[in-house]
Design a protein around this motif. Structure first.
Motif, short mmCIF file in Angstrom:
data_model
loop_
_atom_site.label_atom_id
_atom_site.label_comp_id
_atom_site.label_asym_id
_atom_site.label_seq_id
_atom_site.Cartn_x
_atom_site.Cartn_y
_atom_site.Cartn_z
N MET A 121 44.33 44.16 29.35
CA MET A 121 45.14 45.35 29.09
C MET A 121 46.22 45.09 28.04
O MET A 121 46.15 45.59 26.93
CB MET A 121 45.76 45.82 30.42
CG MET A 121 46.56 47.09 30.30
SD MET A 121 47.13 47.60 31.96
CE MET A 121 48.31 48.84 31.48
N LEU A 145 32.73 49.48 35.01
CA LEU A 145 33.09 49.41 36.43
C LEU A 145 34.22 50.35 36.82
O LEU A 145 34.45 50.57 38.00
CB LEU A 145 33.43 47.96 36.80
CG LEU A 145 32.27 46.97 36.54
CD1 LEU A 145 32.69 45.56 36.92
CD2 LEU A 145 31.01 47.38 37.27
N ASN A 146 34.90 50.95 35.86
CA ASN A 146 35.90 51.97 36.22
C ASN A 146 35.25 53.31 36.57
O ASN A 146 35.86 54.13 37.23
CB ASN A 146 36.97 52.16 35.13
CG ASN A 146 36.42 52.62 33.80
OD1 ASN A 146 35.31 52.26 33.42
ND2 ASN A 146 37.18 53.41 33.07
N PRO A 191 32.17 51.77 40.25
CA PRO A 191 32.83 50.62 40.91
C PRO A 191 31.86 49.75 41.70
O PRO A 191 30.88 50.26 42.26
CB PRO A 191 33.84 51.28 41.85
CG PRO A 191 33.81 52.74 41.58
CD PRO A 191 32.60 53.06 40.79
N PHE A 234 34.66 43.46 44.41
CA PHE A 234 35.29 42.33 43.71
C PHE A 234 35.81 42.67 42.30
O PHE A 234 36.37 41.81 41.64
CB PHE A 234 34.34 41.12 43.61
CG PHE A 234 33.78 40.70 44.94
CD1 PHE A 234 34.62 40.11 45.89
CD2 PHE A 234 32.46 40.91 45.26
CE1 PHE A 234 34.12 39.74 47.12
CE2 PHE A 234 31.95 40.55 46.50
CZ PHE A 234 32.78 39.95 47.43
N ILE A 283 38.03 45.21 41.29
CA ILE A 283 39.10 46.21 41.22
C ILE A 283 40.04 45.98 40.02
O ILE A 283 40.50 46.96 39.40
CB ILE A 283 39.87 46.29 42.57
CG1 ILE A 283 40.86 47.45 42.57
CG2 ILE A 283 40.57 44.97 42.90
CD1 ILE A 283 40.23 48.82 42.48
N ALA A 289 38.14 47.08 36.87
CA ALA A 289 38.03 48.54 36.84
C ALA A 289 39.37 49.19 36.46
O ALA A 289 39.42 50.09 35.62
CB ALA A 289 37.56 49.06 38.19
N THR A 290 40.44 48.71 37.09
CA THR A 290 41.76 49.32 36.86
C THR A 290 42.21 49.14 35.42
O THR A 290 42.72 50.08 34.79
CB THR A 290 42.79 48.70 37.83
OG1 THR A 290 42.37 48.96 39.18
CG2 THR A 290 44.18 49.28 37.62
N THR A 291 42.01 47.94 34.88
CA THR A 291 42.42 47.71 33.49
C THR A 291 41.47 48.41 32.51
O THR A 291 41.91 48.83 31.43
CB THR A 291 42.51 46.20 33.18
OG1 THR A 291 41.29 45.56 33.58
CG2 THR A 291 43.68 45.56 33.92
N GLY A 328 40.21 51.33 33.14
CA GLY A 328 40.75 52.69 33.17
C GLY A 328 42.00 52.82 32.32
O GLY A 328 42.21 53.83 31.64
N ALA A 329 42.82 51.78 32.35
CA ALA A 329 44.04 51.77 31.53
C ALA A 329 43.69 51.81 30.05
O ALA A 329 44.28 52.57 29.27
CB ALA A 329 44.89 50.54 31.86
#
Lengths: 201, 201
Positions: free
Chosen positions: B88, B115-116, B119, B122, B124, B127-129, B131-132
């Motif tokens: 990120m 993966l965002n 999903p 293992f 997360i 996926a979160t970054t 999405g960021a």
């Protein structure tokens, strides 16, 4: 009646959330002021202390996440990291640490903000971390233990904050706090999980 | 013919990008190995040094971003931060610092990952970054100076990496590197900006 920890209870968004929590026992928390517990969500130990002091609780509603505002070309790495450590990592830590303490079938409700889908100048760090949190909630809902639910409220600007933010948000229509409160209520009292609850006019 | 800095050139995703950059002068960069320039995207000074050493360039294609993998309940804050600082903040810094050095009308192409939107356990932090970064690209495209464009390639797993990742991605269909290369080509050679270029089967 559930026991709900409301973080940022004295802020405008906290007060908006409170309008949707009337059926519950609300324990207030925040960085300062007349709240039941002081908490700094950028500090892991402070989060742990909050949960341990409260003991039993069924829901966490977070309404805080500090963001720096600047044009992208002017924003420093320090400003980015301040935003990330509060609005993003802070909220993730509330869930990460909280899932050990929260009751079976409990819920987390986080906060993002409309600027990730309606961008405006100076808000790139706010938008980026809102996108991160919206994604986090959608994905992590699939792996939380103990039937824990999680949602995020993604509101536009509050009518009650329009005097402060209105000038930087041309063409936006504010929404009343009570409408945002409904989203928090739907998250806490419903059975939904992994949802981004947009509240926009 | 454009001068393109390809970061992570020796990795599988870098090699995939390379298949789409055949019309250009490609300057390779990476953390180690037989590349034109060594760079660590988690280090601001290293990024500055890369751009200063290269001098004139028209495009930056990044294919790296380290992620930690663990179940959410097991993932530590340190693992979260390692992921955030690379995938990120590292990518944001490539653009933040790079916009001062890149040629008028230049382009940045970043990397996220499927993966965002699909999903798996293992993943997360990945996926979160992702999405960021997808959000960052959509929003920052509106305020980049000098007619600079920016896009992000969000691919599913490469056929060439299926032997490593296939077991943790049941029901996913890998795509050939050459198809992912097309997305990088479309970003570098097209006029699109602010787009998430999904490459999925």
């Amino acid at each position: 009646m559930k026991t709900v920890i409301l973080i940022g209870a004295l802020g405008k968004m906290g007060q908006a959330a409170l309008t949707g929590l009337g059926n519950h026992k609300v324990i207030t928390a925040g960085r300062s002021g007349d709240v039941d517990h002081i908490v700094d969500i950028t500090n892991e130990q402070s989060i742990k202390d909050l949960y341990e002091k409260v003991g039993h609780f069924d829901a966490v509603v977070n309404t805080v996440g500090f963001c720096e505002y600047a044009s992208f070309t002017e924003m420093t790495e320090t400003q980015w990291m301040t935003t990330i450590m509060s609005k993003m990592m802070g909220q993730i830590n509330l869930v990460r640490i909280g899932q050990e303490h929260i009751a079976e079938g409990g819920s987390f409700t986080l906060i993002s903000g409309i600027l990730n889908v309606k961008p405006i100048p100076f808000a790139i760090a706010d938008a980026t971390t809102s996108g991160a949190i919206d994604t986090f909630v959608k994905c992590v809902s699939l792996e939380l233990p103990k039937s824990i639910r999680i949602n995020v409220v993604n509101p536009t600007v509050l009518a009650e904050a329009w005097d402060v933010y209105g000038e930087m948000m041309p063409g936006f229509e504010p929404v009343p706090s009570a409408l945002v409160g409904k989203a928090f209520e739907r998250s806490v009292d419903g059975f939904i999980t992994g949802e981004v609850l947009f509240v926009d006019a």
